[in-house]
Design an enzyme around this catalytic site. Sequence first.
Site, PDB file in Angstrom:
ATOM      1  N   GLU A 255       0.845  -1.196   0.000  1.00  0.00           N
ATOM      2  CA  GLU A 255       0.000   0.000   0.000  1.00  0.00           C
ATOM      3  C   GLU A 255       0.888   1.258   0.000  1.00  0.00           C
ATOM      4  O   GLU A 255       0.623   2.222  -0.727  1.00  0.00           O
ATOM      5  CB  GLU A 255      -0.893  -0.015   1.244  1.00  0.00           C
ATOM      6  CG  GLU A 255      -1.737   1.223   1.432  1.00  0.00           C
ATOM      7  CD  GLU A 255      -2.137   1.395   2.901  1.00  0.00           C
ATOM      8  OE1 GLU A 255      -2.197   0.394   3.653  1.00  0.00           O
ATOM      9  OE2 GLU A 255      -2.366   2.544   3.297  1.00  0.00           O
TER      10      GLU A 255
ATOM     11  N   ASP B 124       0.620   3.760  -3.121  1.00  0.00           N
ATOM     12  CA  ASP B 124       0.220   5.137  -2.875  1.00  0.00           C
ATOM     13  C   ASP B 124       1.089   6.097  -3.699  1.00  0.00           C
ATOM     14  O   ASP B 124       0.580   6.996  -4.370  1.00  0.00           O
ATOM     15  CB  ASP B 124       0.375   5.399  -1.369  1.00  0.00           C
ATOM     16  CG  ASP B 124       0.088   6.826  -0.984  1.00  0.00           C
ATOM     17  OD1 ASP B 124      -1.098   7.199  -1.028  1.00  0.00           O
ATOM     18  OD2 ASP B 124       1.030   7.566  -0.653  1.00  0.00           O
TER      19      ASP B 124
ATOM     20  N   ASN C 187      -7.110   1.092   0.673  1.00  0.00           N
ATOM     21  CA  ASN C 187      -5.760   0.583   0.950  1.00  0.00           C
ATOM     22  C   ASN C 187      -5.443  -0.643   0.100  1.00  0.00           C
ATOM     23  O   ASN C 187      -4.326  -0.780  -0.412  1.00  0.00           O
ATOM     24  CB  ASN C 187      -5.612   0.214   2.435  1.00  0.00           C
ATOM     25  CG  ASN C 187      -5.705   1.437   3.330  1.00  0.00           C
ATOM     26  OD1 ASN C 187      -5.628   2.562   2.849  1.00  0.00           O
ATOM     27  ND2 ASN C 187      -5.877   1.220   4.625  1.00  0.00           N
TER      28      ASN C 187
ATOM     29  N   GLU D  28      -4.621   0.450  -3.440  1.00  0.00           N
ATOM     30  CA  GLU D  28      -3.245   0.949  -3.544  1.00  0.00           C
ATOM     31  C   GLU D  28      -2.260  -0.217  -3.555  1.00  0.00           C
ATOM     32  O   GLU D  28      -1.292  -0.231  -4.317  1.00  0.00           O
ATOM     33  CB  GLU D  28      -2.929   1.891  -2.373  1.00  0.00           C
ATOM     34  CG  GLU D  28      -3.697   3.201  -2.442  1.00  0.00           C
ATOM     35  CD  GLU D  28      -3.440   4.099  -1.241  1.00  0.00           C
ATOM     36  OE1 GLU D  28      -3.373   5.320  -1.414  1.00  0.00           O
ATOM     37  OE2 GLU D  28      -3.319   3.578  -0.108  1.00  0.00           O
TER      38      GLU D  28
END
Lengths: 223, 223
Positions: A40, A44, A113, A116
Amino acid sequence: MNDYSQLEKRLNYTFRDKQLIIEALTHKSYKKPYNNERLEFLGDAVLDLIVGEYLFKKFPKSDEGILSKIRASLVNESGFTLLARKIDLGSYIFLSLAEENNNGRDKPSLLSNAFEAVIGAVYLEAGLDTAKTISIKLLEECHPKIDLQSLSKDYKTALQELTQATHGVTPSYEMLGSSGPDHKKEFEIAVILDNETIASAKGKSKKDAQQKAAKIALEKLKG
Amino acid sequence: MNDYSQLEKRLNYTFRDKQLIIEALTHKSYKKPYNNERLEFLGDAVLDLIVGEYLFKKFPKSDEGILSKIRASLVNESGFTLLARKIDLGSYIFLSLAEENNNGRDKPSLLSNAFEAVIGAVYLEAGLDTAKTISIKLLEECHPKIDLQSLSKDYKTALQELTQATHGVTPSYEMLGSSGPDHKKEFEIAVILDNETIASAKGKSKKDAQQKAAKIALEKLKG
């Protein structure tokens, strides 16, 4: 056992390393020696770049302040939750029974999450271009019209998210009146929260006035 | 006219599109129809990903909280200013006479932004791998030891930057005393700002206590 091969079809990408997609789909509640939090972290940054570059090229005349604002309206929990739902990501997440019973598969934070993490996993295995193709396709499907309006749309959404968290309720909007000649009409709208007017604003359309009022309300509530 | 071909040598990269490197080097004060702010927006995301991936791979056992903290200690104005100075970027920036006389070529914000813009320009023209090679080489030259210590180092640096901005002075550190048996000694250190103790902390070494005290002071000053 979740059949993530269906997810691979939705992504139009088949992982060579199955452990990688399993890790990306594993919520920390599942109590395995691995979970999707590191992926994640990576995803991101991958998404920030992908969406940033997309906007950089789509709006060659816009300054970086505008680009930042549009990106912020897309690259956030509710934005990624939208993309995650588009590929039905919730169905494929590995999570604890407790989290499952707590409606975990539909939680924005969990979905965002995991989304990502999946993009982080694609990036690691297949590189930026593949991650870009997948993300931009989804982004354009979920946001057919990415422009400055999609930016202002965000104030209402953001306000709603905030008041649900702080007050447990959604704000309502009330028209206070309109003024000016027909070709130059202005509308005034109030934001009501718990039977109290917390902000009001004028705008060239009802929608415009709502957004402006939501923006003021957000600023007030955030102190 | 700045000779950016020297800069290209330092970067070990020659731009095909000279307008791109010129744009990356142009500060907004220079009053051209273009400046480096859009490329800075792009480069910022490129560097976030490059450093994030570097740490992800360098620390395969660290959780995302640690990775985020180490990245935050590297990816910030003072971090990028260090990298910019390494390639003497200040000498090649196009800026107004007023900004020049205002010591603009040595301003951290100006250097850091131009560095991001240059990396954004490399990324646009040559792709992520080239931007990665250039950035990681510089990063490793400027931070021979990237680890959790480089993270804690940041509290003192961050505090110093903050107090210089808010109070125009640098904090000093004063030993308040030590306690415990020799093999388990603890040191107590105070942070002094404007003749006033703003924080104090105990630690296993003087350095450790200073960092902890700086961290507390930072939290207090930031409210």
